[in-house]
Enzyme design. Structure first.
Site, PDB file in Angstrom:
ATOM      1  CB  ALA A   1      -0.917   0.003   1.219  1.00 29.16           C
ATOM      2  CG  HIS A   2       0.957   5.839  -1.862  1.00 29.89           C
ATOM      3  ND1 HIS A   2       0.921   6.894  -0.974  1.00 29.89           N
ATOM      4  CD2 HIS A   2       1.704   6.253  -2.907  1.00 29.89           C
ATOM      5  CE1 HIS A   2       1.625   7.905  -1.466  1.00 29.89           C
ATOM      6  NE2 HIS A   2       2.106   7.541  -2.641  1.00 29.89           N
ATOM      7  N   PRO A   3       2.047   4.863   1.188  1.00 27.82           N
ATOM      8  CG  PRO A   3       3.955   6.198   1.362  1.00 27.82           C
ATOM      9  CD  PRO A   3       3.298   5.183   0.474  1.00 27.82           C
ATOM     10  CB  SER A   4       0.225   9.494   2.284  1.00 26.79           C
ATOM     11  OG  SER A   4       0.664   9.769   0.969  1.00 26.79           O
TER      12      SER A   4
ATOM     13  CG  PHE B   1      -2.175   4.105  -5.178  1.00 30.26           C
ATOM     14  CD1 PHE B   1      -1.533   3.106  -5.888  1.00 30.26           C
ATOM     15  CD2 PHE B   1      -2.313   5.346  -5.773  1.00 30.26           C
ATOM     16  CE1 PHE B   1      -1.050   3.326  -7.167  1.00 30.26           C
ATOM     17  CE2 PHE B   1      -1.835   5.591  -7.067  1.00 30.26           C
ATOM     18  CZ  PHE B   1      -1.201   4.571  -7.754  1.00 30.26           C
TER      19      PHE B   1
END
Length: 404
Positions: free
Chosen positions: A229-232, A236
């Site tokens: 997963a995207h960090p923010s 995503f």
């Protein structure tokens, strides 16, 4: 003319990172004369298994297309003489060696400017030519660990994980090619060459990009994320479907609105929804993502992609290498090219992504070791037969073959 057809590069390169960088310059038309040290059998990449035989390997082919090969021992007086004659008519000397080696070998600008004041000396090393690690060997795997990449790669409960590709090496090659071209531009403008001190370490640390900046300025501690997963940005990441995995990303609010509608939950994108903004989705990722995961498991990957793509939701399959190379878009972009090879027959290779102008590049297979000695010595340097014979006797091109 191809963009770099008036550029000649003398390259002391081996294995992956250095040859990868000069590959793209050669594809753009630069004449890359690859110096191979004869006592060790030349570039070690020629012998990388499993597809290697008699000094040819598919590994070597991947990094050395469109180049020329000359076996030359520059540690001998005759070999050094040939090397210096090449420098006189070259634009750049390019290498990927340990950080303390270019100075010792005399391939820096300070050591060569008396021969050619416009020469650009680009040294791609593991750790650079200064600093406490300058004399250490640098390899992609080590750099991925040292620069923090492995600590943020993989599942949270799993071990630190290396990228499946040697991305420090390849990125370092691109950085070296960029530095070399900048140096050439300045040399042609000002009439004075320079050193380019490029390192895999610098490359790897600089590619920490925004997580590194977040840490330096706000104390952010990057961590591994579940399902990549995207960090923010939520969502995503990869999602498991009924028969495989897909990537779905909502980097803009409009994409979230489209995704919410496509999965049958349009109310999730309403302004007053608990998931209606980036910030709320990030805060409630622990409750939102399990809901999405359950929905995605209800259909096959192909069915989801057929639904999401026309809806304008950024998404794609998680392909195998075989599937990626068979993608219609791969063929449409001419990313697989063919050359004739005396050992492998028709050899399929991967095109450079660097494109300038509309003309399709021409491709020539990687050279056999010392294949271009005649061209380099006679046509580039204008040596006559007696001089070549004398240099050969003196060991400039490596040990002489015993008489049979």
């Amino acid at each position: 003319m191809r963009p770099l057809e008036d550029v000649r590069i003398i390259s002391l390169e081996q294995y992956g990172a250095g040859p990868f960088g000069s590959l793209h310059l050669a594809d753009l038309g630069a004449e890359v004369i690859k110096i191979e040290e004869p006592r060790s059998g030349g570039d070690v990449g020629r012998y990388v298994p499993p597809y290697a035989d008699g000094g040819d390997s598919l590994f070597f082919e991947a990094f050395n297309r469109n180049k020329r090969s000359l076996s030359l021992d520059i540690a001998t007086p005759g070999g050094r003489e040939v090397f210096e004659d090449l420098v006189r008519g070259a634009d750049a000397v390019y290498s990927n060696l340990r950080g303390d080696v270019p100075q010792r070998m005399g391939i820096t600008y300070g050591a060569l400017k008396h021969l050619n004041p416009r020469i650009v000396c680009c040294s791609l090393t593991g750790f650079g030519m200064t600093g406490p690690r300058a004399a250490e060997p640098g390899y992609d795997y080590i750099l991925q660990g040292l620069a923090g990449w492995m600590d943020v790669t993989g599942e949270p409960e799993g071990p630190p994980t290396k990228s499946g590709l040697s991305m420090v090496d390849y990125s370092g090659g691109f950085v070296a090619a960029l530095a070399l071209m900048a140096g050439l531009h300045a040399a042609r403008r000002d009439g004075v060459g320079t050193d380019c001190d490029v390192s895999l370490y610098d490359t790897a640390v600089s590619l920490l990009t925004y997580p590194g900046v977040w840490h330096l300025n706000a104390g952010y501690a990057p961590a591994r994320t579940r399902h990549s997963a995207h960090p923010s940005l939520v969502p995503f990441q990869v999602f498991e479907t009924a028969d495989g995995w897909i990537v779905v990303g909502c980097a803009k609010e409009k994409f979230w609105r489209r995704l919410a509608a496509a999965v049958g939950r349009p109310e999730w994108a309403e302004p007053d929804s608990p998931y209606g903004t980036f910030a709320r989705r990030t805060e409630r990722a622990g409750e939102l993502l399990p809901l999405l995961e359950e929905i995605f498991r209800s259909r096959t990957a192909a069915r989801w992609l057929a639904l999401l793509t026309p809806a304008g939701v950024p998404c794609g399959p998680v392909n195998t290498v075989e599937q990626a190379l068979a993608e219609p878009h791969t063929a449409a972009r001419d990313l697989v090219v063919e050359t004739d090879h005396p050992r492998y027959g028709t050899l399929r290779n991967l095109a450079s992504p660097v494109r300038v102008g509309g003309e399709r590049p021409s491709y020539r297979r990687a050279p056999r070791r010392d294949e271009d000695a005649g061209y380099v010595l006679r046509e580039v340097l204008s040596y006559d037969a007696s001089r070549i014979a004398a240099l050969r006797r003196d060991g400039a091109f490596g040990p002489q073959e015993p008489a049979r």
